[in-house]
Design a protein around this motif. Sequence first.
Motif: not given
Length: 134
Positions: A52-56, A61-63, A69-71
């Motif tokens: 669960t913590e690894a998924n969070q 990280v994806n966020t 990517d926007g920068i």
Amino acid sequence: MSPGQIAALVAAGAFVLLVLLLAIPLLKLGKTLDEATIAIRKAHENTDPLFTEANQTLTHVNTQLERVDGITANARAVTGNVSALTSLFTATLGGPLVKAAALSYGVSKAVRARRKAAESPNKHTRRRPRGGKR
């Protein structure tokens, strides 16, 4: 008792002894398997919070990667704008600035040559080309 019956009793006793000797390692093996089962169960129970913590963490990280990517896209746009501005500056002011620099260099060289000629009146003011005809 006949010798066949005695041999059968000895064989039966040996078989009982063999069963008893093999029962001890089998019991120990059974306890070991029970402990392994308990350890596997505990490990399974402890992995759920870990996953669960690894998924969070991966979601976070994806966020952050989306932000980077926007920068990066904005930096690419700024780079393109700076490149266009540089090209425009070079096209509009580059040629005249080069000509003005060449003119100022020529004028300063001519002024130095006149000053040098004024300081030494006995020397020739004109230079002859090297290796040329007189």
